[in-house]
Scaffold this motif. Structure first.
Motif, PDB file in Angstrom:
ATOM      1  N   GLU A  85      -5.081  75.142  -1.948  1.00  0.00           N
ATOM      2  CA  GLU A  85      -5.924  74.433  -0.974  1.00  0.00           C
ATOM      3  C   GLU A  85      -7.031  75.337  -0.443  1.00  0.00           C
ATOM      4  O   GLU A  85      -8.183  74.921  -0.311  1.00  0.00           O
ATOM      5  N   GLY A 110      -9.879  75.813  -2.979  1.00  0.00           N
ATOM      6  CA  GLY A 110     -10.718  74.623  -3.046  1.00  0.00           C
ATOM      7  C   GLY A 110     -11.640  74.473  -1.851  1.00  0.00           C
ATOM      8  O   GLY A 110     -12.842  74.181  -2.003  1.00  0.00           O
ATOM      9  N   LEU A 111     -11.110  74.675  -0.633  1.00  0.00           N
ATOM     10  CA  LEU A 111     -11.925  74.558   0.582  1.00  0.00           C
ATOM     11  C   LEU A 111     -13.026  75.621   0.623  1.00  0.00           C
ATOM     12  O   LEU A 111     -14.161  75.340   1.022  1.00  0.00           O
ATOM     13  N   THR A 112     -12.688  76.827   0.203  1.00  0.00           N
ATOM     14  CA  THR A 112     -13.672  77.919   0.232  1.00  0.00           C
ATOM     15  C   THR A 112     -14.807  77.656  -0.741  1.00  0.00           C
ATOM     16  O   THR A 112     -15.988  77.832  -0.406  1.00  0.00           O
ATOM     17  N   ALA A 165     -15.887  74.896  -1.809  1.00  0.00           N
ATOM     18  CA  ALA A 165     -16.733  73.800  -1.342  1.00  0.00           C
ATOM     19  C   ALA A 165     -17.800  74.311  -0.388  1.00  0.00           C
ATOM     20  O   ALA A 165     -18.920  73.779  -0.335  1.00  0.00           O
ATOM     21  N   GLN A 166     -17.468  75.367   0.348  1.00  0.00           N
ATOM     22  CA  GLN A 166     -18.425  75.943   1.292  1.00  0.00           C
ATOM     23  C   GLN A 166     -19.272  77.035   0.649  1.00  0.00           C
ATOM     24  O   GLN A 166     -20.471  77.149   0.928  1.00  0.00           O
ATOM     25  N   PRO A 225     -20.031  78.010  -3.066  1.00  0.00           N
ATOM     26  CA  PRO A 225     -19.888  77.759  -4.507  1.00  0.00           C
ATOM     27  C   PRO A 225     -19.822  79.059  -5.302  1.00  0.00           C
ATOM     28  O   PRO A 225     -20.468  80.055  -4.949  1.00  0.00           O
ATOM     29  N   HIS A 244      -9.788  76.533 -10.682  1.00  0.00           N
ATOM     30  CA  HIS A 244     -10.831  76.621  -9.657  1.00  0.00           C
ATOM     31  C   HIS A 244     -11.975  77.565 -10.003  1.00  0.00           C
ATOM     32  O   HIS A 244     -13.124  77.323  -9.620  1.00  0.00           O
TER      33      HIS A 244
END
Length: 389
Positions: A50, A53-55, A57-58, A60, A92
């Motif tokens: 998780e 993925g979150l990182t 998104a912020q 790239p 990822h």
């Protein structure tokens, strides 16, 4: 949360992943780590997935040139967990055509089956925590493996298809003599591996050794013997054809650690996992360390950031100097000027003159580098580039 200016944003190409579980806790270790037994390992791996993925998104990602999985002991995971971790990383993180993909491991608990799993998932470099070839010393410092395990693990790694293997050694251990370290170096070099790291023991708070030292029960060799061990390390590595490309690191041509060079070149990188550090969007940040708090943050859909510090231009230039001077190539003026729009001399002329005069650095007008004397007194050199407010 950092707001990334995507017009000036440069996607990082290096990532560190922290697996904080160990079968045993070494007496000198102060990294974020936990005994493996009874820990929520599977839940941690879900949270790690998780976070990545979150990182991304912020921030790239670029095509990864290096991925380093450390700990703790990543290979303390069982086979299924190791597969899951590799799948998270592979899903990822996009890879460059040429990538250095490293896993840390300990001799003795890195089975042939685990080595095969790593190899099949694209891992192409191993970093083994050997520390010493003296079994009595290994026991004294809390290591669970013995010298025979090193030979077996290296043999299995080569059989599994690994060529790029590095081992870590520690010197100035309690009760260690110069002759003992000479024997450890001889055993290490006999393996014919392409990369070695050699570090002096540092006594950190909240470790077994720190508590023993406070009680006067830690017989360390002393500064003179420690210095002699470092000189022996440098001399023996050079004698056997290894280039000292960084203060503590030695390699055959073409086997320098790409991942660690990212740090020393002061480039940005991802840091994933409990207690991991990252350098993203011109800010350094550290993650929450305790597992439950780390996982709770991600359960709430937020990044597990504990601290975040924007790096000022002055701080970035200081870091460029004291990190860059760790490398044999030193700080290149052309690179410094391209990154900061100023020459090192414009900011640090006093320090450069003083250190040159005292024989700690050499300056040929192209690069500023440590001398051999400077390598012996590295911390003194680095501290001189921390400017007072």
């Amino acid at each position: 949360m950092i707001n990334v200016n995507h017009l000036s944003y440069t996607a990082p190409t290096a990532a560190y992943i922290h697996i904080p579980f160990c079968q045993h806790i070494c007496h000198y270790c102060d990294f974020n780590k936990f005994f493996l037994q009874g820990q929520p390992v599977n839940e941690y791996l879900e949270a790690l997935d998780e976070e990545v993925g979150l990182t991304l998104a912020q921030f790239p990602a670029g095509a990864m040139k290096s991925i380093f999985v450390g700990g703790g002991t990543p290979t303390a995971l069982n086979d299924l967990q190791l597969e899951k971790l590799c799948k998270t990383i592979n899903a990822h993180l996009p890879r460059a055509r040429e990538i250095e993909y490293t896993f840390e491991g300990n001799p003795g608990d890195l089975s042939y089956e685990k080595l095969t799993i790593l190899k099949n998932n694209g891992v192409n470099r191993l970093s083994l925590g050997v520390q010493s070839f003296n079994d009595a010393l290994l026991e004294k410092i809390g290591r669970s493996h013995r010298a025979k395990d090193v030979y077996k693990t290296v043999e299995d790694a080569k059989k599994a298809g690994f060529e790029n293997i590095s081992i870590d050694l520690i010197y100035s251990l309690p009760g260690q003599t110069l002759e003992d370290f000479r024997e450890t170096l001889s055993e290490a070099l006999s393996l014919g591996l392409p990369h070695f790291s050699g570090y002096s023991l540092i006594i950190e708070p909240k470790t077994v050794f720190y508590n023993l030292m406070r009680k006067g029960k830690l017989p360390l060799p002393g500064e003179d013997v420690e210095a002699a061990m470092y000189e022996l390390l440098m001399d023996e590595m050079a004698l056997h054809g290894y280039r000292q490309y960084e203060i503590s690191n030695f390699s055959k041509e073409g086997y320098e650690s790409i991942h660690n060079l990212t740090y020393w070149k002061n480039e940005e990188y991802y840091g994933f996992g409990a207690g991991a550090h990252s350098y993203l969007g011109k800010a350094r940040r550290s993650n929450i360390g305790p597992l439950n708090r780390y996982m709770a943050a991600l359960d709430e859909g937020r990044l597990p950031v504990l601290e975040e510090n924007k790096v000022t231009d002055v701080e970035a230039m200081e870091e460029e100097m004291f990190l860059g001077l760790r490398m044999a190539e030193g700080v290149k003026r052309e690179v410094f000027e391209r990154k900061y729009g100023k020459s090192p001399d414009a900011i640090f002329r006093g320090q450069i003159n003083h250190l040159s005069k005292n024989g700690l650095i050499e300056d040929d007008g192209i690069s500023i580098r440590l001398t051999r004397k400077g390598r012996m007194l590295g911390n003194e050199v680095f501290q001189s580039f921390l400017m007072k407010d």
